[in-house]
Write a protein that holds these residues in place. Structure first.
Motif, short mmCIF file in Angstrom:
data_model
loop_
_atom_site.label_atom_id
_atom_site.label_comp_id
_atom_site.label_asym_id
_atom_site.label_seq_id
_atom_site.Cartn_x
_atom_site.Cartn_y
_atom_site.Cartn_z
N ASP A 100 0.85 -1.19 0.00
CA ASP A 100 0.00 0.00 0.00
C ASP A 100 0.89 1.24 0.00
OD1 ASP A 100 -2.71 1.30 0.38
OD2 ASP A 100 -1.60 2.12 2.07
N ASP A 101 0.87 1.97 -1.11
CA ASP A 101 1.76 3.11 -1.31
C ASP A 101 1.11 4.41 -0.85
OD1 ASP A 101 4.02 4.51 -2.11
OD2 ASP A 101 3.35 4.66 -4.19
N GLY A 102 0.62 4.42 0.39
CA GLY A 102 0.03 5.64 0.93
C GLY A 102 -1.36 5.93 0.42
N SER A 103 -2.17 4.88 0.20
CA SER A 103 -3.54 5.08 -0.29
C SER A 103 -4.36 5.91 0.69
CB SER A 103 -4.22 3.73 -0.52
OG SER A 103 -3.55 2.98 -1.52
N ARG A 104 -5.25 6.73 0.12
CA ARG A 104 -6.12 7.57 0.95
C ARG A 104 -7.57 7.11 0.91
NH1 ARG A 104 -2.74 11.08 -1.73
NH2 ARG A 104 -4.37 11.54 -3.29
N ASP A 105 -7.83 5.98 0.26
CA ASP A 105 -9.19 5.45 0.21
C ASP A 105 -9.28 4.20 1.10
OD1 ASP A 105 -7.75 3.61 -1.21
OD2 ASP A 105 -8.82 3.88 -3.11
N ARG A 106 -10.15 3.28 0.80
CA ARG A 106 -10.35 2.09 1.62
C ARG A 106 -9.48 0.91 1.19
NH1 ARG A 106 -14.53 -0.34 0.84
NH2 ARG A 106 -14.60 -1.46 2.83
N SER A 107 -8.44 1.16 0.44
CA SER A 107 -7.61 0.06 -0.06
C SER A 107 -7.05 -0.80 1.08
CB SER A 107 -6.45 0.61 -0.91
OG SER A 107 -6.93 1.20 -2.09
N MET A 108 -6.55 -0.19 2.14
CA MET A 108 -5.97 -0.95 3.25
C MET A 108 -7.01 -1.84 3.92
SD MET A 108 -2.81 -1.20 4.00
CE MET A 108 -3.07 -1.88 5.64
N ASP A 109 -8.23 -1.37 4.06
CA ASP A 109 -9.27 -2.19 4.66
C ASP A 109 -9.54 -3.44 3.83
OD1 ASP A 109 -9.57 -0.33 6.71
OD2 ASP A 109 -11.15 0.78 5.65
N LEU A 110 -9.57 -3.27 2.52
CA LEU A 110 -9.78 -4.42 1.64
C LEU A 110 -8.60 -5.38 1.71
CD1 LEU A 110 -11.26 -2.56 -1.47
CD2 LEU A 110 -12.49 -3.98 0.17
N LEU A 111 -7.39 -4.86 1.75
CA LEU A 111 -6.21 -5.72 1.83
C LEU A 111 -6.21 -6.54 3.12
CD1 LEU A 111 -3.42 -3.35 0.44
CD2 LEU A 111 -4.72 -5.10 -0.78
N LYS A 112 -6.59 -5.92 4.22
CA LYS A 112 -6.66 -6.65 5.50
C LYS A 112 -7.71 -7.74 5.44
CE LYS A 112 -5.05 -2.77 8.34
NZ LYS A 112 -5.44 -1.77 9.37
#
Length: 333
Positions: free
Chosen positions: A64-76
């Protein structure tokens, strides 16, 4: 510093698993992510079955290259669904696609390492083709998009950049912009020894490869969103590519400066003779200004090229970290 580059005489084979511990991954898939919440679910829904179908142990490393949307939630959520097969590297900010890939390379464990974009323009179903080509004895396999689903505005500059860059760097890649590529473990180990603050991974890997090849891969139309590479970023990327792998731009402007100097001397002699024969005259003044502006433009462009090299030196001597990792989720070797 010399690099230990291996010979091409090899076949890629998975190592047998131990009796009491899971087999190490045979394939590592690296996916840089930056504000990709719109495509991540579809990507994972296609990528995971494609890797399962190969029938060998694998890991998927999302960065995750500093995403500001919900990308991290989906990755988790992907990590919770597939523990042991998904790794997440969370950056402290936005450091760029290539730095995200470098971070994943340093933590990958697979014998074959595949890179793919998260926007689904490169079909994950093409990964088995890359793996089979690697197993045939090649140590670097690049994908090239034969039928690109991009606008003409992107196709023409891309074609020109591919041709010019290949001539300047001496690295023959049919499609510099395609990130669907596979590398042998030895190539990755050599890349990990490099510590440039700016680099272009496909060209760097190709310079270490002893038996590279390219295969045709599919290319799909962008589902949603816009390309993360603006015109400015594309120009910056290609300056990094040219200045990072060749001094030909400097040599070109050295030669051009010599030619212009000789032409200027010849033109000065011509004007002196003309003044003797014809006498002083005011005509041609604006022509001289035009020539002057042209030469100044070339000089400024040449200074800019030299500035690129000086800037790279400045970045290297500061020795600042190329990226900062906030946290790693999943396996960390």
């Amino acid at each position: 510093m010399t690099m230990d580059i291996q010979t091409p005489e090899h076949k890629v084979h998975p190592e047998p698993a131990g009796m009491n511990k899971p087999a190490p991954p045979y394939i590592s898939v690296v996916v840089p992510v930056y504000n990709e919440e719109a495509t991540l679910e579809r990507l994972f829904g296609r990528l995971y079955p494609a890797l399962k179908g190969i029938g060998k142990p694998f890991e998927i490393i999302f960065v995750d290259d500093g995403s500001r949307d919900r990308s991290m939630d989906l990755l988790k959520d992907f990590l919770n669904r597939c523990p042991g097969e998904v790794v997440i590297i969370e950056f402290n900010g936005n450091f760029g696609q290539h730095m995200a890939i470098m971070a994943a390379f340093e933590r990958s464990r697979g014998e074959i390492v595949v890179t793919i974009d998260a926007d689904l323009q490169n079909p994950p179903e093409e990964i088995p083709k890359l793996v089979r080509t690697m197993e045939a004895g090649f140590d670097a396999v690049g994908g090239y998009r034969k039928i690109r689903q991009d606008s003409l505005f992107r196709k023409i500059p891309s074609w020109a950049v591919n041709k010019i860059t290949s001539r300047i760097t001496g690295i023959e890649l049919r499609d510099y912009g395609c990130m669907l590529r596979a590398y042998h473990r030895r190539i990755i180990d050599n890349i990990n020894k490099c510590h440039e603050t700016t680099t272009f991974i496909p060209a760097l890997a190709h310079s270490f490869a002893s038996n590279p090849t390219e295969v045709e891969v599919g290319h799909e139309e962008r589902i949603t969103g816009e390309s993360k590479y603006t015109l400015y970023k594309l120009i910056r990327l290609n300056f990094d590519l040219m200045t990072g792998f060749s001094v030909v731009p400097l040599q070109i402007f050295t030669f051009l400066g010599f030619v212009i100097a000789m032409l200027s001397v010849a033109f000065g002699i011509f004007l002196a003779i003309r003044r003797i024969i014809v006498g002083p005259e005011a005509e041609g003044l604006f022509t001289l200004f035009d020539i002057l502006f042209f030469l100044i433009g070339i000089m400024m462009f040449g200074v800019g090229i030299m500035g690129e090299y000086v800037g790279r030196i400045y970045q290297e001597v500061r020795k600042r970290p190329r990226y900062i990792i906030r946290k790693i989720y999943g396996h960390n070797k």
